[in-house]
Design an enzyme around this catalytic site. Structure first.
Site, PDB file in Angstrom:
ATOM      1  N   LYS A 121       0.861  -1.187   0.000  1.00  0.00           N
ATOM      2  CA  LYS A 121       0.000   0.000   0.000  1.00  0.00           C
ATOM      3  C   LYS A 121       0.899   1.240   0.000  1.00  0.00           C
ATOM      4  CE  LYS A 121      -4.316  -1.505   1.736  1.00  0.00           C
ATOM      5  NZ  LYS A 121      -4.718  -1.962   3.038  1.00  0.00           N
ATOM      6  N   HIS A 124       1.225   6.798   3.189  1.00  0.00           N
ATOM      7  CA  HIS A 124       0.402   8.002   3.040  1.00  0.00           C
ATOM      8  C   HIS A 124       0.727   9.057   4.093  1.00  0.00           C
ATOM      9  CE1 HIS A 124      -2.099   6.627   6.339  1.00  0.00           C
ATOM     10  NE2 HIS A 124      -2.223   5.472   5.730  1.00  0.00           N
ATOM     11  N   HIS A 127       1.035   8.085   7.706  1.00  0.00           N
ATOM     12  CA  HIS A 127       2.294   7.417   8.049  1.00  0.00           C
ATOM     13  C   HIS A 127       3.421   8.420   8.199  1.00  0.00           C
ATOM     14  CE1 HIS A 127       0.323   3.621   6.411  1.00  0.00           C
ATOM     15  NE2 HIS A 127       0.560   3.392   7.683  1.00  0.00           N
TER      16      HIS A 127
HETATM   17  N1  ARG Z   1       0.474  -0.934  10.099  1.00  0.00           N
HETATM   18  C1  ARG Z   1      -0.435  -0.221  10.957  1.00  0.00           C
HETATM   19  C2  ARG Z   1      -1.117   0.907  10.191  1.00  0.00           C
HETATM   20  O1  ARG Z   1      -0.652   1.324   9.157  1.00  0.00           O
HETATM   21  C3  ARG Z   1       0.260   0.410  12.167  1.00  0.00           C
HETATM   22  C4  ARG Z   1       0.952  -0.548  13.099  1.00  0.00           C
HETATM   23  C5  ARG Z   1       1.161   0.025  14.453  1.00  0.00           C
HETATM   24  N2  ARG Z   1       1.890  -0.806  15.361  1.00  0.00           N
HETATM   25  C6  ARG Z   1       1.398  -1.864  15.976  1.00  0.00           C
HETATM   26  N3  ARG Z   1       2.193  -2.551  16.777  1.00  0.00           N
HETATM   27  N4  ARG Z   1       0.153  -2.257  15.852  1.00  0.00           N
HETATM   28  O2  ARG Z   1      -2.153   1.393  10.632  1.00  0.00           O
END
Ligand code: ARG
Length: 562
Positions: A121, A124, A127
């Protein structure tokens, strides 16, 4: 200074607490009445003496290099400070290499889980926020002596990969993926959903592929690994642009072989319940929806992998704290996960696991030049910022050295600064003309101030500089205010760390830049009188150093010229 005076008085007046004394010290209404005043009325009762007598006796006893003289005016003690002494003491502190640092974190580890984009993905704007905030928290805690583990918990596992594999096999091609990377993966992913609306059997096919992945099927894993590599390459390009790094790229897939142990722990603790074939932890007692652990088909979910990650990190790093920087929409998820960890008998979960949420990015009416569709790529935003700064430089300062690197630092820095300038939870608004403005509360404003300091110091290289300076020559208020602003740095770092709020540092950088620009407006630095020139040069050099350190805590570089 108030504290110092309070300490001196306290040594002679054990009857009162230091705090009490400090509170009663006043700022006299007129400079002729000294820098500080201490009223003795209240002491009359305790000491059974007339207040003016007490004042007289105290004035005799108190001696310090910091004080020029003490006058008794009725029941008041008026203190006249030795300016050189007190400015010098602040300046000496500010000059130290480790100014702003501390050892409060010695021996303690903090894990910060941030950035964590989703494979296949686009990276964005949301992030970008977690990346900036997480990186700044890393810098702040590092400054305070903590060992920090920077963890990128990539979203690299889950049913979406089953869908991607189906989509790739049906509508994808190796060449297109090689050429367009994530863009192509996004295209076929969208296509999957469109087609699955018409033909629900595709969903079953996708689930089957994900199941194969979970069971170690080589073909499935090969495609998955390829998508992972393509994504990582793009993500790392962004991190390089930002000048940011991680200690661990341990995404969700890292925990699949560690999930069984979590399920075992939950069983042993009698926490697992059946719910329509799935396994959950009931959290109704805590007014929360249940935490899903295993789906009907036995596959793990996001929360399961997070539980495995907590266990792994605690065992591996023995963290003092583990911070999670994500959007506020994940609040419930983390509340559930933290509660389950606690229910497994880990009391430390209450204080050690911290979710650090943040608000949205609103793009307003801003036109962003982004690759097709309405998908916004962080990389495009950063590149646009860099390009805009570059064109200003080409126009205003075409002979500048290292134009590419200066544009990168200032452009990227402007975007970071805009993001970190307000409380995390507030939404960030995106407006190029504000973000890139050299005036106002912006990154470029601070950058300009830094570059101005550097330029003054370059021009001063013809003069002889000594560090043995008489600071009493700094007579104007702007100079004193600047020193006071610089002196605040350690308190700023501390309070930013206590609240997990980088904006405290960003606001401070603006405050210092403003104090400096006022000082510079009111005073000429390269004057004839050696003492004055040296004292002012010292302020320029300390401002430069503190701005650089503050910007570094935000993850922003500085440039000598722009
Ligand atoms: N990949 C997830 C997202 O883009 C965030 C992960 C955050 N960290 C975790 N340990 N859950 O929303």
């Amino acid at each position: 200074m108030k504290k110092l005076i309070a300490e001196l008085i306290s040594a002679e007046l054990p009857e009162l607490s230091l705090e009490d004394i400090e509170k009663s010290i006043e700022n006299p209404p007129k400079p002729e009445l000294g820098d500080f005043a201490f009223p003795c009325f209240r002491l009359a009762k305790v000491m059974h003496k007339a207040p003016n007598l007490i004042a007289g006796e105290l004035a005799e006893k108190i001696k310090s290099d910091a004080i020029d003289r003490i006058d008794v005016a009725g029941a008041y003690l008026n203190f006249y400070m030795n300016k050189d002494f007190y400015l010098k003491s602040m300046i000496e502190k500010i000059s130290q290499d480790n100014f702003g640092a501390s050892d409060e974190g010695n021996g303690k580890t903090i894990c910060i889980d941030y950035s964590s984009p989703n494979v296949a993905k686009n990276f964005h704007v949301g992030h970008l926020r977690t990346t900036f905030i997480g990186n700044s928290l890393y810098k702040i805690f590092d400054k305070l002596g903590y060992k920090v583990e920077r963890i990128n918990h990539l979203g690299d596992w889950g049913t979406q990969f089953g869908k991607l594999i189906v989509a790739y096999k049906r509508w994808g091609s190796e060449e297109a993926v090689k050429e367009k990377g994530i863009e192509e993966l996004m295209r076929i992913y969208v296509l999957f959903h469109e087609e699955a609306d018409k033909d629900p059997a595709l969903e079953d096919e996708a689930r089957a592929w994900f199941n194969k992945m979970e069971n170690g099927d080589e073909e499935a894993l090969k495609i998955w690994r390829w998508f992972l590599d393509i994504s990582l390459e793009e993500f790392k390009r962004i991190y390089a642009l930002l000048g940011m790094e991680f200690d661990h790229y341990t995404g969700e897939s890292f925990y699949i072989d560690k999930a069984d142990a979590v399920v075992e722990d939950l069983k042993k603790a009698d926490l697992l319940t059946d719910s329509e074939g799935a396994k959950i932890v009931d959290l109704s007692e805590y007014d929360m929806a249940p935490c899903l652990i295993l789906k009907k088909d036995g596959s793990t979910i996001y929360a399961t992998r997070d539980l495995a990650a907590v266990k792994y990190r605690k065992e591996t790093f023995d963290f003092f704290k583990c911070l999670y920087v994500t959007g506020q929409e994940q609040k419930l998820h983390f509340k559930q996960v933290f509660k389950v960890v606690e229910l497994l008998g880990n009391e430390w979960a209450k204080d050690s696991l911290v979710h650090i949420p943040y608000g949205l990015v609103s793009l307003g009416g801003e036109k962003l030049s982004t690759r097709g569709g309405n998908v916004i790529y962080a990389e495009d935003i950063l590149k646009e910022a860099i390009a805009k700064i570059r064109s200003t430089i080409d126009e205003k300062n075409p002979d500048l050295k290292d134009k590419d690197e200066v544009s990168r630092i200032v452009g990227v820095g402007a975007v970071i600064f805009n993001d970190l300038y307000n409380q995390r939870i507030k939404d960030v608004s995106f407006n190029w003309s504000h973000i890139l403005s050299p005036e106002g509360e912006t990154g470029p404003y601070v950058e300009y101030t830094y570059a101005r300091c550097s330029s003054i110091l370059r021009n001063a290289s013809d003069y002889q500089f000594t560090t043995d300076i008489d600071y009493s020559v700094l007579e104007d208020q702007a100079s004193i205010d600047l020193i006071k602003a610089l002196n605040e740095f350690p308190n700023v770092v501390k309070s930013a760390s206590e609240t997990y709020e980088p904006h405290i540092v960003a606001r401070y950088a603006i405050a210092v830049a403003q104090a400096f620009n006022k000082f510079y407006h009111d005073n000429k630095v390269l004057v004839e009188e050696t003492d004055v020139r040296n004292a002012r040069l010292m302020l320029v050099s300390l401002t430069r150093k503190v701005i650089k350190d503050a910007m570094d805590l935000l993850g922003i570089g500085v440039v000598e010229e722009m």
